[in-house]
Write an enzyme that holds these catalytic residues in place. Structure first.
Site, short mmCIF file in Angstrom:
data_model
loop_
_atom_site.label_atom_id
_atom_site.label_comp_id
_atom_site.label_asym_id
_atom_site.label_seq_id
_atom_site.Cartn_x
_atom_site.Cartn_y
_atom_site.Cartn_z
N ASP A 1 12.66 34.08 9.66
CA ASP A 1 13.02 32.83 9.02
C ASP A 1 12.11 31.76 9.63
O ASP A 1 11.60 31.93 10.75
CB ASP A 1 14.49 32.52 9.28
CG ASP A 1 14.87 31.11 8.86
OD1 ASP A 1 14.57 30.74 7.72
OD2 ASP A 1 15.45 30.38 9.69
N ASP B 1 12.47 27.71 9.36
CA ASP B 1 13.12 26.52 9.93
C ASP B 1 14.23 26.90 10.89
O ASP B 1 15.19 27.58 10.51
CB ASP B 1 13.68 25.65 8.81
CG ASP B 1 12.57 25.10 7.91
OD1 ASP B 1 11.73 24.35 8.43
OD2 ASP B 1 12.55 25.43 6.72
N ASP C 1 18.34 32.11 12.56
CA ASP C 1 19.13 31.19 13.39
C ASP C 1 20.41 30.75 12.70
O ASP C 1 21.33 30.28 13.37
CB ASP C 1 18.31 29.94 13.74
CG ASP C 1 18.10 29.04 12.53
OD1 ASP C 1 18.52 27.86 12.58
OD2 ASP C 1 17.54 29.51 11.53
#
Length: 201
Positions: A15, A17, A172
């Site tokens: 991922d 961001d 995250d």
């Protein structure tokens, strides 16, 4: 806490961001500004909780909460415009970058699976001299169903020529973790560039 054994996987999907890049504070600034321009305030934590969700889906959420968002395409355009004002300031998380670079050096397949727009992903990777090193990039324009649906990561695996069980996803956000597991991937959850938990499929 040390990262679990990621070297056993043929493909690594990152991922963007909040996982590879420390961009969420700049996204929050952009969201706060554009929402204020539309006459309402947001709790910054909401943006973190919706990490990985496309801008359009976030705006639809605001609309469903009763906020006047106006034209959704214009709202997206303005939010992206505000975020891109700071795109050259975005830094990478050193430990995640080291894993990515190590994997590239060891001839592993590497992909980016993100809810951002393609131009943002390409520009960030280009600024940090990574654009030519990744094997695949999948962003919000390329799938109809975004996280928590697994489509982003499934397309990453497909573009790398690998099966989900041969890949591990670095994420995250809770929606991203959910998406990875739904697609049959193992997932290494991170926070602020540090290992949190290994989610096995």
């Amino acid at each position: 806490m040390d990262f679990p054994d990621y070297k056993k996987y043929a493909g690594l999907i990152f991922d963007l961001d909040g996982t590879l890049i420390n961009s969420m504070p700049y996204h929050v600034v952009a969201w706060k500004k554009v929402c204020a321009e539309h006459g309402f305030q947001i709790n910054p934590q909401l943006i973190y909780d919706m990490g990985g969700v496309s801008s359009r889906d976030v705006i639809v959420y605001f609309k469903n909460q009763g906020h006047d968002v106006g034209d959704i395409d214009e709202f997206v355009k303005r939010k992206v415009e505000l975020y891109r004002e700071n795109i050259d300031k975005v830094e990478l998380f050193p430990k995640i970058l080291a894993i990515l670079n190590e994997s590239i050096a060891n001839h592993k397949k590497v992909a980016i699976g993100s809810g951002t727009q393609l131009k943002n992903a390409q520009d960030i990777l280009n600024i940090h001299n990574l654009l030519d090193s990744v094997d695949a990039i999948v962003t919000s324009e390329m799938v109809e169903k975004h996280k928590p649906f697994p489509d982003t990561f499934l397309l990453c695996a497909q573009k790398m020529g690998l099966k989900p069980q041969d890949c591990v996803v670095f994420e995250d956000g809770p929606l991203g973790v959910e998406a990875a597991l739904a697609g049959g991937f193992d997932c290494i959850e991170v926070k602020d560039g540090e290992f949190v938990k290994l989610h096995k499929n």
